[in-house]
Design a protein around this motif. Structure first.
Motif, short mmCIF file in Angstrom:
data_model
loop_
_atom_site.label_atom_id
_atom_site.label_comp_id
_atom_site.label_asym_id
_atom_site.label_seq_id
_atom_site.Cartn_x
_atom_site.Cartn_y
_atom_site.Cartn_z
N PHE A 176 25.17 39.58 -14.59
CA PHE A 176 25.17 38.13 -14.36
C PHE A 176 24.45 37.88 -13.04
CE2 PHE A 176 28.69 38.95 -17.10
CZ PHE A 176 28.78 37.85 -17.95
N SER A 177 23.61 36.86 -13.02
CA SER A 177 22.82 36.55 -11.82
C SER A 177 22.92 35.07 -11.51
CB SER A 177 21.35 36.94 -12.06
OG SER A 177 20.52 36.44 -11.04
N ASP A 178 22.94 34.74 -10.21
CA ASP A 178 23.03 33.35 -9.79
C ASP A 178 22.40 33.19 -8.41
OD1 ASP A 178 23.66 30.67 -10.08
OD2 ASP A 178 25.72 30.88 -9.37
N ALA A 179 22.11 31.96 -8.03
CA ALA A 179 21.56 31.68 -6.70
C ALA A 179 22.05 30.33 -6.22
CB ALA A 179 20.02 31.69 -6.74
N ASP A 180 22.17 30.21 -4.91
CA ASP A 180 22.51 28.94 -4.27
C ASP A 180 21.28 28.53 -3.46
OD1 ASP A 180 23.68 26.71 -3.26
OD2 ASP A 180 25.21 27.74 -2.09
N TRP A 181 20.53 27.57 -3.98
CA TRP A 181 19.24 27.20 -3.39
C TRP A 181 19.42 26.58 -2.00
CZ3 TRP A 181 16.34 22.10 -4.17
CH2 TRP A 181 15.07 22.17 -3.57
N LYS A 207 16.94 29.37 3.57
CA LYS A 207 16.87 30.45 2.59
C LYS A 207 18.06 30.39 1.64
CE LYS A 207 14.09 33.65 5.33
NZ LYS A 207 14.01 34.97 5.99
N SER A 208 17.83 30.88 0.43
CA SER A 208 18.84 30.84 -0.62
C SER A 208 19.64 32.13 -0.65
CB SER A 208 18.17 30.61 -1.97
OG SER A 208 17.33 29.47 -1.95
N ILE A 209 20.75 32.09 -1.37
CA ILE A 209 21.60 33.26 -1.54
C ILE A 209 21.44 33.81 -2.95
CG2 ILE A 209 23.99 34.08 -1.71
CD1 ILE A 209 23.21 33.68 1.13
N THR A 210 21.22 35.11 -3.06
CA THR A 210 21.20 35.79 -4.35
C THR A 210 22.56 36.41 -4.58
OG1 THR A 210 18.84 36.32 -4.59
CG2 THR A 210 20.40 37.90 -5.50
N GLY A 211 23.08 36.21 -5.78
CA GLY A 211 24.32 36.84 -6.16
C GLY A 211 24.19 37.46 -7.54
N LYS A 251 21.21 37.14 1.33
CA LYS A 251 20.23 36.09 1.58
C LYS A 251 18.85 36.55 1.11
CE LYS A 251 20.40 33.95 5.57
NZ LYS A 251 20.17 33.57 7.00
N GLN A 252 18.11 35.65 0.47
CA GLN A 252 16.78 36.00 -0.01
C GLN A 252 15.80 36.15 1.16
OE1 GLN A 252 15.63 33.18 -3.08
NE2 GLN A 252 17.24 33.88 -4.46
N GLU A 253 14.80 36.99 0.99
CA GLU A 253 13.86 37.29 2.07
C GLU A 253 12.93 36.13 2.38
OE1 GLU A 253 11.80 40.80 0.95
OE2 GLU A 253 13.57 42.09 0.97
N SER A 254 12.60 35.33 1.37
CA SER A 254 11.67 34.22 1.57
C SER A 254 12.30 32.92 1.12
CB SER A 254 10.37 34.47 0.79
OG SER A 254 10.64 34.66 -0.59
N ASN A 299 29.33 31.96 -15.73
CA ASN A 299 28.52 32.91 -14.98
C ASN A 299 29.36 33.63 -13.92
OD1 ASN A 299 26.59 34.30 -13.52
ND2 ASN A 299 25.12 32.63 -13.49
N ALA A 300 29.60 34.91 -14.16
CA ALA A 300 30.46 35.68 -13.24
C ALA A 300 29.85 35.85 -11.86
CB ALA A 300 30.73 37.05 -13.85
N ALA A 301 28.52 35.63 -11.74
CA ALA A 301 27.86 35.81 -10.44
C ALA A 301 28.02 34.59 -9.54
CB ALA A 301 26.37 36.10 -10.64
N ASP A 302 28.53 33.50 -10.06
CA ASP A 302 28.74 32.30 -9.24
C ASP A 302 29.63 32.60 -8.06
OD1 ASP A 302 28.52 29.25 -9.03
OD2 ASP A 302 30.70 29.52 -9.07
N LEU A 303 30.52 33.55 -8.23
CA LEU A 303 31.44 33.97 -7.17
C LEU A 303 30.73 34.47 -5.94
CD1 LEU A 303 34.47 34.85 -6.47
CD2 LEU A 303 33.87 37.04 -7.50
N PHE A 304 29.49 34.95 -6.09
CA PHE A 304 28.79 35.60 -4.99
C PHE A 304 27.79 34.71 -4.28
CE2 PHE A 304 30.06 38.74 -8.13
CZ PHE A 304 30.79 39.61 -7.36
N THR A 305 27.78 33.42 -4.62
CA THR A 305 26.82 32.50 -4.02
C THR A 305 27.45 31.34 -3.26
OG1 THR A 305 26.62 31.16 -6.03
CG2 THR A 305 25.12 33.03 -5.80
N LYS A 306 28.77 31.25 -3.27
CA LYS A 306 29.42 30.13 -2.57
C LYS A 306 30.89 30.43 -2.33
CE LYS A 306 28.15 27.34 -5.81
NZ LYS A 306 27.57 28.26 -6.79
#
Length: 232
Positions: A100-105, A113-117, A133-136, A225-232
């Motif tokens: 599962f993948s998610d991001a907080d823009w 920068k956004s967070i990848t989870g 945290k994303q590199e760019s 989305n189980a990855a939501d836990l890792f972005t907020k």
């Protein structure tokens, strides 16, 4: 601890820790703060993925923590004390492996920068996870989500390689669930190439993974989305 000291979430949703000018006085020393972060990171990497985002965020202030950051760190310990009975459970009648993948823009107000989870489940339990945290800087939610599942895809290939060495080679593509249809299109459809020219080449590796059949991307609602836990 007693009931009155327990909290239901690692972070206080009403406190924006990125606004340094509102975080109070600097701590006299950052030594105790850094020790606390180290202890929490040990738990986050081992058996408590539910505090991974909080620890990732709070660790960014280790060089010059303020009073509000220290309060937030102590809150994570309070959360752990109140949820000591939680853990990772593996089982089920069949072997399953999916991500599962998610991001907080633009999650970080300081640098936009956004967070990848992401997380991968095996036997119905999480076996690997990340909040980073994303590199760019991403120009849109679509780009942030695309970069997030590109990072997840690299993790998927590593896990596939490890399982093969252990004698559990997976022939079918690894499924990664994403909650942004536009981001999925960036990886699958060549007609979106023009929109992605500004994205770092390293993130486009995911297109090769999809073409080779190593991974497949599918849409899942944000609520699932189980990855939501890792972005907020």
């Amino acid at each position: 601890g007693t009931t009155e000291y327990k909290v239901s979430a690692p972070l206080d949703a009403g406190v924006k820790l990125t606004r340094l000018d509102e975080m109070g006085e600097l701590l006299p020393s950052n030594h105790e703060y850094q020790q606390a972060i180290g202890s929490l990171m040990y738990a986050a990497l081992g058996t408590r993925p539910d505090i991974m985002f909080a620890v990732t965020l709070l660790s960014q202030f280790s060089h010059a923590p303020r009073q509000a950051h220290w309060t937030a760190v102590k809150r994570v310990f309070r959360y752990l004390a109140g949820t000591a009975d939680l853990g990772l459970i593996y089982g089920g009648s069949k072997f399953t492996y999916e991500g599962f993948s998610d991001a907080d823009w633009g999650a970080d107000e300081r640098d936009s920068k956004s967070i990848t989870g992401y997380t991968f489940l095996m036997g119905n339990g999480a076996v690997t996870w990340s909040a980073k945290k994303q590199e760019s800087v991403a120009r849109s939610t679509q780009q942030a989500e695309y970069q997030a599942y590109s990072s997840a895809a690299r993790e998927a290939l590593w896990i596939r390689s490890l399982l093969k060495e252990l004698g559990f080679a997976i022939e079918a593509p690894t499924l990664i669930n994403v909650d942004n249809k536009g981001a999925i299109a960036l990886g699958k459809d060549p007609k979106f190439h023009a929109r992605a020219k500004h994205i770092r080449i390293s993130y486009h590796e995911v297109r090769d993974y999809i073409a080779r059949g190593d991974i497949t991307i599918t849409y899942c609602p944000s609520a699932e989305n189980a990855a939501d836990l890792f972005t907020k």
